[in-house]
Design an enzyme around this catalytic site. Sequence first.
Site, PDB file in Angstrom:
ATOM      1  CE  LYS A 180       3.323  -1.763  -2.566  1.00  0.00           C
ATOM      2  NZ  LYS A 180       1.944  -1.381  -2.653  1.00  0.00           N
ATOM      3  CE  LYS A 239       1.863  -7.450  -6.196  1.00  0.00           C
ATOM      4  NZ  LYS A 239       0.668  -7.243  -5.480  1.00  0.00           N
ATOM      5  CE  LYS A 242      -4.968  -2.262  -7.914  1.00  0.00           C
ATOM      6  NZ  LYS A 242      -4.466  -2.081  -6.562  1.00  0.00           N
TER       7      LYS A 242
HETATM    8  P1  ATP Z   1      -0.123  -2.760  -6.221  1.00  0.00           P
HETATM    9  O1  ATP Z   1       0.111  -3.677  -7.365  1.00  0.00           O
HETATM   10  O2  ATP Z   1      -0.502  -1.370  -6.587  1.00  0.00           O
HETATM   11  O3  ATP Z   1       0.891  -2.869  -5.139  1.00  0.00           O
HETATM   12  P2  ATP Z   1      -1.942  -4.706  -5.493  1.00  0.00           P
HETATM   13  O4  ATP Z   1      -2.746  -4.974  -6.711  1.00  0.00           O
HETATM   14  O5  ATP Z   1      -0.916  -5.662  -5.047  1.00  0.00           O
HETATM   15  O6  ATP Z   1      -1.406  -3.254  -5.571  1.00  0.00           O
HETATM   16  P3  ATP Z   1      -4.360  -4.567  -4.005  1.00  0.00           P
HETATM   17  O7  ATP Z   1      -5.090  -3.814  -5.013  1.00  0.00           O
HETATM   18  O8  ATP Z   1      -4.672  -4.121  -2.647  1.00  0.00           O
HETATM   19  O9  ATP Z   1      -2.812  -4.490  -4.208  1.00  0.00           O
HETATM   20  O10 ATP Z   1      -4.587  -6.118  -4.170  1.00  0.00           O
HETATM   21  C1  ATP Z   1      -5.857  -6.607  -4.102  1.00  0.00           C
HETATM   22  C2  ATP Z   1      -5.842  -8.097  -4.130  1.00  0.00           C
HETATM   23  O11 ATP Z   1      -5.319  -8.601  -5.363  1.00  0.00           O
HETATM   24  C3  ATP Z   1      -5.008  -8.746  -3.025  1.00  0.00           C
HETATM   25  O12 ATP Z   1      -5.753  -9.815  -2.490  1.00  0.00           O
HETATM   26  C4  ATP Z   1      -3.796  -9.258  -3.732  1.00  0.00           C
HETATM   27  O13 ATP Z   1      -3.240 -10.391  -3.098  1.00  0.00           O
HETATM   28  C5  ATP Z   1      -4.351  -9.613  -5.100  1.00  0.00           C
HETATM   29  N1  ATP Z   1      -3.313  -9.534  -6.121  1.00  0.00           N
HETATM   30  C6  ATP Z   1      -2.603  -8.433  -6.460  1.00  0.00           C
HETATM   31  N2  ATP Z   1      -1.753  -8.694  -7.463  1.00  0.00           N
HETATM   32  C7  ATP Z   1      -1.914 -10.019  -7.765  1.00  0.00           C
HETATM   33  C8  ATP Z   1      -1.296 -10.906  -8.720  1.00  0.00           C
HETATM   34  N3  ATP Z   1      -0.356 -10.470  -9.537  1.00  0.00           N
HETATM   35  N4  ATP Z   1      -1.721 -12.189  -8.765  1.00  0.00           N
HETATM   36  C9  ATP Z   1      -2.693 -12.619  -7.933  1.00  0.00           C
HETATM   37  N5  ATP Z   1      -3.303 -11.846  -7.013  1.00  0.00           N
HETATM   38  C10 ATP Z   1      -2.932 -10.563  -6.914  1.00  0.00           C
END
Ligand code: ATP
Length: 334
Positions: free
Chosen positions: A118, A199, A202
């Site tokens: 980040k 990955k 969002k």
């Molecule tokens: P950003 O993508 O905005 O950095 P994020 O989606 O990684 O945010 P959170 O919303 O806090 O962050 O994630 C919530 C949960 O979703 C966490 O447990 C994270 O490990 C899981 N997660 C996020 N992206 C993935 C993915 N691509 N595949 C599987 N699990 C995910």
Amino acid sequence: METTPNQPRTILSAMQPSGGMTLGNYLGAMKNWAIMSQTDNCYYAVADLHALTVRQNPAELRRNIRNLAAMILACGVNPERATLFIQSQVPEHSVLAWLLTCHTYMGELSRMTQFKDKSAKQENINAGLFTYPSLMAADILLYNANGVPVGADQKQHVELARDIAIRFNNAYGETFAVPEPFIPKYGARIMSLQDPTKKMSKSDENPNAYISMTDDNDTVARKIKRAVTDSDGVIEFDPEHRPGVSNLLTIYAACKGQSAVDAAAEFAGQGYGQLKQAVTDAVQSALAPVQAEYARLLADKEHLNALLRSGAEKASAAGRRTLRKVYRKLGLDM
Ligand code: ATP
Ligand code: LTN
């Protein structure tokens, strides 16, 4: 960690309201939140304080917080058993975060891959982005959680929370439960549809890279049709050499609760067109009931607000008990 325990465990997890929930969040974390909420003692938070590490638009943040709470319930979290709350409404999180920050080393925080990623991407490298994992440790340790359902990318943060708990217990006597990450067998790491080496996120600026839980059937079909595949037309689960096709197989398999290797066998001899159609059908079927419930929950804001208020009160009472103990151990009075 077992999925079907004999004794109810204490579970905590959280998700940032940094945009709409994606299929990656759902398959990697939320499906497990829902399953665990049927049997365990669960605390689930909308991690709005964590979201502030990136500059937010206040009106949009307020909307995202409510929408995420509704989406968590729509995904099947049982509101009768789980305590659902907004992190910023439980001030004990911030207090414990400071106490734990004073027990976390700069070296540990510097090694976190999420911070490295980040801070390389954004200009606003604020101190909160760096100390983010000690706030996350506070979220977990405040409830003495034994299990933390997360996607694979959060494993390192949960391990740091474990190290902090062990360090604190060694220094001051038994205080915190030592948490374990709970990472699903299938779907722990869903990749971007446009660049399957990173990955699904969002906060990706290209909306074709992710499937949002609110995408309609046509949008899902279009995004999957445009998903990057490999050039030779072979369907095989090999994330290193065929990341695009392997990601589609993982999505299909996780929607159906099976392994990607088994899914690959199902498509042997077929083409990418057939695979993409099957993935589209599986995703649309997974999203349909969630979307119907989401619309229903958002139509009754009063009910949702009342639930979140009572969730915050319950969480705060539980958090205060831990905080009182921590204060005493550190030589502080409440
Ligand atoms: P950003 O993508 O905005 O950095 P994020 O989606 O990684 O945010 P959170 O919303 O806090 O962050 O994630 C919530 C949960 O979703 C966490 O447990 C994270 O490990 C899981 N997660 C996020 N992206 C993935 C993915 N691509 N595949 C599987 N699990 C995910
Ligand atoms: N850091 C997590 C969200 C998060 C979390 C937590 C997850 C905040 N607090 C406590 C598990 C437990 C993320 O970015 N995915």
